[in-house]
Design a protein around this motif. Structure first.
Motif, PDB file in Angstrom:
ATOM      1  N   LYS A   1       0.913  -1.407   0.039  1.00 27.68           N
ATOM      2  CA  LYS A   1       0.184   0.032  -0.050  1.00 27.68           C
ATOM      3  C   LYS A   1       0.693   1.103  -0.016  1.00 27.68           C
ATOM      4  O   LYS A   1       0.372   2.287  -0.511  1.00 27.68           O
TER       5      LYS A   1
ATOM      6  N   LEU B   1       2.115   2.076  -3.670  1.00 27.45           N
ATOM      7  CA  LEU B   1       1.264   2.713  -4.251  1.00 27.45           C
ATOM      8  C   LEU B   1       0.880   3.865  -4.030  1.00 27.45           C
ATOM      9  O   LEU B   1       0.241   4.970  -4.948  1.00 27.45           O
ATOM     10  N   GLU B   2       1.213   4.745  -3.007  1.00 28.32           N
ATOM     11  CA  GLU B   2       1.112   5.726  -2.683  1.00 28.32           C
ATOM     12  C   GLU B   2       2.030   6.744  -2.614  1.00 28.32           C
ATOM     13  O   GLU B   2       2.110   8.049  -2.291  1.00 28.32           O
TER      14      GLU B   2
ATOM     15  N   GLN C   1       5.922   7.770  -5.125  1.00 27.53           N
ATOM     16  CA  GLN C   1       6.449   7.508  -6.634  1.00 27.53           C
ATOM     17  C   GLN C   1       8.125   7.344  -5.926  1.00 27.53           C
ATOM     18  O   GLN C   1       8.679   6.832  -6.977  1.00 27.53           O
TER      19      GLN C   1
ATOM     20  N   GLU D   1      -4.738  -8.695  -2.494  1.00 32.51           N
ATOM     21  CA  GLU D   1      -3.227  -8.392  -2.788  1.00 32.51           C
ATOM     22  C   GLU D   1      -3.209  -8.516  -4.771  1.00 32.51           C
ATOM     23  O   GLU D   1      -2.404  -7.657  -4.984  1.00 32.51           O
TER      24      GLU D   1
ATOM     25  N   VAL E   1      -5.100  -7.458  -6.798  1.00 28.72           N
ATOM     26  CA  VAL E   1      -5.820  -6.334  -7.444  1.00 28.72           C
ATOM     27  C   VAL E   1      -4.621  -5.309  -7.105  1.00 28.72           C
ATOM     28  O   VAL E   1      -4.249  -4.370  -7.918  1.00 28.72           O
ATOM     29  N   LEU E   2      -4.107  -5.100  -5.927  1.00 26.60           N
ATOM     30  CA  LEU E   2      -3.050  -3.932  -5.477  1.00 26.60           C
ATOM     31  C   LEU E   2      -1.805  -4.242  -6.332  1.00 26.60           C
ATOM     32  O   LEU E   2      -1.149  -3.291  -6.748  1.00 26.60           O
TER      33      LEU E   2
ATOM     34  N   LYS F   1      -1.405  -5.739  -9.204  1.00 29.04           N
ATOM     35  CA  LYS F   1      -1.594  -5.261 -10.605  1.00 29.04           C
ATOM     36  C   LYS F   1      -1.713  -3.788 -10.895  1.00 29.04           C
ATOM     37  O   LYS F   1      -1.185  -3.216 -11.887  1.00 29.04           O
ATOM     38  N   GLN F   2      -2.125  -2.910  -9.811  1.00 32.77           N
ATOM     39  CA  GLN F   2      -1.962  -1.559  -9.794  1.00 32.77           C
ATOM     40  C   GLN F   2      -0.289  -1.093  -9.622  1.00 32.77           C
ATOM     41  O   GLN F   2      -0.025  -0.059 -10.246  1.00 32.77           O
ATOM     42  N   LEU F   3       0.249  -1.763  -8.899  1.00 30.99           N
ATOM     43  CA  LEU F   3       1.459  -1.479  -8.602  1.00 30.99           C
ATOM     44  C   LEU F   3       2.160  -1.419  -9.943  1.00 30.99           C
ATOM     45  O   LEU F   3       3.318  -0.979 -10.117  1.00 30.99           O
ATOM     46  N   ASN F   4       1.910  -2.735 -10.695  1.00 26.95           N
ATOM     47  CA  ASN F   4       2.630  -2.591 -11.898  1.00 26.95           C
ATOM     48  C   ASN F   4       4.238  -2.660 -11.973  1.00 26.95           C
ATOM     49  O   ASN F   4       4.785  -2.188 -12.494  1.00 26.95           O
TER      50      ASN F   4
ATOM     51  N   LYS G   1      -2.932 -14.716 -12.648  1.00 27.07           N
ATOM     52  CA  LYS G   1      -3.505 -13.585 -12.911  1.00 27.07           C
ATOM     53  C   LYS G   1      -2.305 -12.674 -13.565  1.00 27.07           C
ATOM     54  O   LYS G   1      -2.072 -11.594 -13.749  1.00 27.07           O
TER      55      LYS G   1
END
Length: 286
Positions: free
Chosen positions: A128, A131-132, A134, A221, A223-224, A226-229, A250
């Motif tokens: 988390k 993700l927040e 950079q 986890e 989903v997150l 995937k967002q983190l990439n 996934k």
């Protein structure tokens, strides 16, 4: 003032300065919304390794890693609020709140090129936090993310059993926690000294905060991630093998390294081997 007195005063000032540095008093304070965050900082290196401990323990569990990695990296360890020397003057102790604490450390110390390394429950915390911010270039999980994307066979039953476990912890935290650690988190090779250290920390934990950690609505986890990439790097003990099927299904990029014959605390059970394996991961890090 005579030279002897000047000399004595100079020695005294130097001694006090040295003691302050040793005790960590020289470090600038870091806090998140008024909650103090205790930390150590090696203060040198272009890339920062920020270590985050797991449930009911503290930053001292990374002591061997600080010694080993500060030769080539800036190394920071923190006590999550509610543990160690950090404050606990708030009501939230879930992964979202803790991610905010990690973000506060990164921002207030003006860190860059940060690799977050999280043990156990800190896996979701560093995910988390990454993700927040950079300034975080990636994460490494230590004995966690073992069933990403794998749903329980019976979700309703799993939810019921989890609620029952939380209720039992609220009623008799020490009995439930000690049973869990002794039966699930130690391996046959885990030394008695290490068991004693961990059990001591668990039994002295703030039980209200420890239960709140477990009550957290832990995220999806997959989903997150995937967002983190970014590729997920893992250094996991094989006493409890990682189920890779969800990560593969996934299409989540990951790099899994196993450490053998340890329990849930490989950084203190086999610190030399752990450090070499983690060093290898950092060399592959992209």
């Amino acid at each position: 003032m005579n030279l002897k007195r000047v000399f004595i005063i100079t020695l005294f000032i130097a001694f006090v300065s040295c003691q302050n540095k040793k005790s960590g008093n020289a470090l600038p304070p870091v806090n998140n919304k008024g909650v103090n965050i205790a930390y150590t900082d090696s203060s040198e290196g272009d890339t920062t390794l920020l270590f985050v401990h797991g449930w009911c323990i503290n930053k001292s569990y990374w002591q061997d890693q600080v010694k080993y990695f500060s030769k080539n990296y800036r190394v920071i360890t923190i006590d999550l609020p509610g543990y160690g020397q950090s404050g606990k003057n708030r009501t939230e102790f879930d992964s979202k709140a803790y991610a905010g604490d990690v973000k506060a450390v990164v921002n207030q110390l003006k860190l860059s090129n940060v690799i977050l390394i999280g043990h156990s429950m800190a896996g979701d915390i560093v995910l988390k936090a990454a993700l927040e911010n950079q300034k975080v270039i990636g994460i490494i999980g230590i004995d966690n993310f073992k069933s990403v994307g794998v749903a329980p066979a019976n979700p309703a039953q799993a939810k019921k059993e989890f609620a029952e476990a939380i209720a039992l912890m609220k009623k008799n935290f020490k009995a439930v926690a000690l049973k869990y650690f002794n039966e699930q988190l130690f391996y046959k090779t885990t030394s008695e000294a290490i068991k004693k250290r961990i059990i001591n920390d668990v039994t002295h934990a703030d039980t209200v905060i420890a239960v709140k950690n477990m009550e957290d609505d832990w995220p999806d986890e997959a989903v997150l991630l995937k967002q983190l990439n970014k590729k997920l790097y893992l250094l996991n003990s094989d006493y409890d093998p990682t189920n890779e099927s969800g990560l593969k299904a996934k299409h989540l990029p990951y790099d899994l390294t196993y450490i053998h014959a340890t329990g849930h605390f490989p950084m203190i059970e086999k610190p030399d081997e752990f450090n070499k394996l983690l060093s290898g991961i950092l060399k592959r890090f992209k």
